[in-house]
Design a protein around this motif. Structure first.
Motif, PDB file in Angstrom:
ATOM      1  N   TRP A  29      13.362  25.908  -9.752  1.00 27.36           N
ATOM      2  CA  TRP A  29      12.400  26.887 -10.254  1.00 27.36           C
ATOM      3  C   TRP A  29      12.986  27.801 -11.334  1.00 27.36           C
ATOM      4  O   TRP A  29      12.271  28.590 -11.945  1.00 27.36           O
ATOM      5  CB  TRP A  29      11.859  27.749  -9.108  1.00 27.36           C
ATOM      6  CG  TRP A  29      12.940  28.372  -8.268  1.00 27.36           C
ATOM      7  CD1 TRP A  29      13.415  27.897  -7.076  1.00 27.36           C
ATOM      8  CD2 TRP A  29      13.692  29.549  -8.555  1.00 27.36           C
ATOM      9  NE1 TRP A  29      14.422  28.716  -6.604  1.00 27.36           N
ATOM     10  CE2 TRP A  29      14.613  29.738  -7.501  1.00 27.36           C
ATOM     11  CE3 TRP A  29      13.697  30.472  -9.595  1.00 27.36           C
ATOM     12  CZ2 TRP A  29      15.510  30.805  -7.459  1.00 27.36           C
ATOM     13  CZ3 TRP A  29      14.592  31.536  -9.554  1.00 27.36           C
ATOM     14  CH2 TRP A  29      15.485  31.691  -8.491  1.00 27.36           C
ATOM     15  N   CYS A  30      14.272  27.708 -11.586  1.00 25.76           N
ATOM     16  CA  CYS A  30      14.987  28.622 -12.495  1.00 25.76           C
ATOM     17  C   CYS A  30      14.950  28.092 -13.931  1.00 25.76           C
ATOM     18  O   CYS A  30      15.574  27.073 -14.243  1.00 25.76           O
ATOM     19  CB  CYS A  30      16.426  28.762 -12.006  1.00 25.76           C
ATOM     20  SG  CYS A  30      17.548  29.591 -13.144  1.00 25.76           S
ATOM     21  N   GLY A  31      14.231  28.780 -14.801  1.00 22.64           N
ATOM     22  CA  GLY A  31      14.125  28.378 -16.205  1.00 22.64           C
ATOM     23  C   GLY A  31      15.462  28.329 -16.917  1.00 22.64           C
ATOM     24  O   GLY A  31      15.787  27.333 -17.577  1.00 22.64           O
ATOM     25  N   PRO A  32      16.293  29.395 -16.835  1.00 24.63           N
ATOM     26  CA  PRO A  32      17.604  29.337 -17.478  1.00 24.63           C
ATOM     27  C   PRO A  32      18.480  28.197 -16.945  1.00 24.63           C
ATOM     28  O   PRO A  32      19.259  27.610 -17.692  1.00 24.63           O
ATOM     29  CB  PRO A  32      18.221  30.701 -17.167  1.00 24.63           C
ATOM     30  CG  PRO A  32      17.040  31.604 -16.994  1.00 24.63           C
ATOM     31  CD  PRO A  32      16.003  30.742 -16.320  1.00 24.63           C
ATOM     32  N   CYS A  33      18.320  27.867 -15.657  1.00 24.76           N
ATOM     33  CA  CYS A  33      19.071  26.745 -15.075  1.00 24.76           C
ATOM     34  C   CYS A  33      18.674  25.435 -15.745  1.00 24.76           C
ATOM     35  O   CYS A  33      19.530  24.623 -16.101  1.00 24.76           O
ATOM     36  CB  CYS A  33      18.830  26.643 -13.573  1.00 24.76           C
ATOM     37  SG  CYS A  33      19.363  28.060 -12.605  1.00 24.76           S
ATOM     38  N   ARG A  34      17.367  25.240 -15.897  1.00 25.13           N
ATOM     39  CA  ARG A  34      16.869  24.017 -16.532  1.00 25.13           C
ATOM     40  C   ARG A  34      17.298  23.958 -18.001  1.00 25.13           C
ATOM     41  O   ARG A  34      17.608  22.883 -18.510  1.00 25.13           O
ATOM     42  CB  ARG A  34      15.352  23.924 -16.394  1.00 25.13           C
ATOM     43  CG  ARG A  34      14.902  23.642 -14.974  1.00 25.13           C
ATOM     44  CD  ARG A  34      13.431  23.254 -14.873  1.00 25.13           C
ATOM     45  NE  ARG A  34      12.532  24.163 -15.565  1.00 25.13           N
ATOM     46  CZ  ARG A  34      11.968  25.241 -15.044  1.00 25.13           C
ATOM     47  NH1 ARG A  34      12.232  25.568 -13.790  1.00 25.13           N
ATOM     48  NH2 ARG A  34      11.153  25.993 -15.752  1.00 25.13           N
ATOM     49  N   SER A  35      17.324  25.093 -18.671  1.00 30.44           N
ATOM     50  CA  SER A  35      17.752  25.126 -20.074  1.00 30.44           C
ATOM     51  C   SER A  35      19.235  24.815 -20.222  1.00 30.44           C
ATOM     52  O   SER A  35      19.657  24.209 -21.205  1.00 30.44           O
ATOM     53  CB  SER A  35      17.465  26.500 -20.691  1.00 30.44           C
ATOM     54  OG  SER A  35      16.089  26.758 -20.712  1.00 30.44           O
ATOM     55  N   PHE A  36      20.041  25.261 -19.252  1.00 31.11           N
ATOM     56  CA  PHE A  36      21.487  25.068 -19.307  1.00 31.11           C
ATOM     57  C   PHE A  36      21.898  23.646 -18.911  1.00 31.11           C
ATOM     58  O   PHE A  36      22.948  23.156 -19.330  1.00 31.11           O
ATOM     59  CB  PHE A  36      22.183  26.084 -18.392  1.00 31.11           C
ATOM     60  CG  PHE A  36      23.673  25.956 -18.351  1.00 31.11           C
ATOM     61  CD1 PHE A  36      24.437  26.142 -19.498  1.00 31.11           C
ATOM     62  CD2 PHE A  36      24.324  25.651 -17.169  1.00 31.11           C
ATOM     63  CE1 PHE A  36      25.819  26.020 -19.464  1.00 31.11           C
ATOM     64  CE2 PHE A  36      25.703  25.527 -17.126  1.00 31.11           C
ATOM     65  CZ  PHE A  36      26.456  25.713 -18.278  1.00 31.11           C
ATOM     66  N   ALA A  37      21.074  22.963 -18.142  1.00 32.20           N
ATOM     67  CA  ALA A  37      21.431  21.639 -17.612  1.00 32.20           C
ATOM     68  C   ALA A  37      21.886  20.643 -18.679  1.00 32.20           C
ATOM     69  O   ALA A  37      22.915  19.972 -18.496  1.00 32.20           O
ATOM     70  CB  ALA A  37      20.283  21.074 -16.789  1.00 32.20           C
ATOM     71  N   PRO A  38      21.195  20.503 -19.822  1.00 33.91           N
ATOM     72  CA  PRO A  38      21.666  19.539 -20.831  1.00 33.91           C
ATOM     73  C   PRO A  38      23.035  19.916 -21.422  1.00 33.91           C
ATOM     74  O   PRO A  38      23.843  19.034 -21.712  1.00 33.91           O
ATOM     75  CB  PRO A  38      20.577  19.583 -21.909  1.00 33.91           C
ATOM     76  CG  PRO A  38      19.373  20.132 -21.231  1.00 33.91           C
ATOM     77  CD  PRO A  38      19.884  21.053 -20.167  1.00 33.91           C
ATOM     78  N   THR A  39      23.291  21.199 -21.564  1.00 37.56           N
ATOM     79  CA  THR A  39      24.594  21.655 -22.068  1.00 37.56           C
ATOM     80  C   THR A  39      25.692  21.276 -21.085  1.00 37.56           C
ATOM     81  O   THR A  39      26.759  20.784 -21.471  1.00 37.56           O
ATOM     82  CB  THR A  39      24.573  23.182 -22.282  1.00 37.56           C
ATOM     83  OG1 THR A  39      23.539  23.498 -23.217  1.00 37.56           O
ATOM     84  CG2 THR A  39      25.898  23.705 -22.787  1.00 37.56           C
TER      85      THR A  39
END
Length: 124
Positions: A29-39
């Motif tokens: 549910w964490c937006g920043p987590c999902r954004s960081f995943a590809p990095t």
């Protein structure tokens, strides 16, 4: 190497590994987590001398509680069973690369000696 998922059983084994360990604590549910995943995934492909792991804080609440995870994403880095980094927040690719290089360049003998001194043990 791609990232691995850690659970209660595999977490300590990963810390005990010969390779340095970078753990991403996250939740779906964490937006920043999902954004960081590809990095994080891209770094795992680039830095094969490290183990990259993820802990889903919703599924592994015992680990998150034991390590006092209060915000996600949180990154922790372990090397030779020593936690060297623990910080909440997503990093850019260049920040993550820089952090990995700093951990790679550490003099772990000195760090172990400092820890032994803090524990009241004579330095080796």
């Amino acid at each position: 190497m791609s990232t691995i998922e850690l659970n209660q059983t595999s977490f300590q084994e990963a810390i005990d590994s010969e390779k340095p360990l970078i753990v991403d604590f996250w939740a779906s549910w964490c937006g920043p987590c999902r954004s960081f995943a590809p990095t994080f995934e891209a770094a795992s492909e680039k830095h094969t001398d490290f183990v990259f792991a993820k802990v889903n804080t919703e599924e592994q609440q015992e680990i998150a509680t034991a390590l006092k995870i209060r915000s996600i994403p949180t990154l922790m880095i372990f090397r030779e069973r020593v936690m060297l980094f623990n910080e909440a927040g997503a990093l850019s690719a260049s920040q993550l690369d820089d952090l990995i290089n700093q951990v790679r360049d550490l003099d772990m003998a000195s760090i172990h000696a400092q820890i032994a001194g803090q524990d009241g043990q004579p330095e080796a």
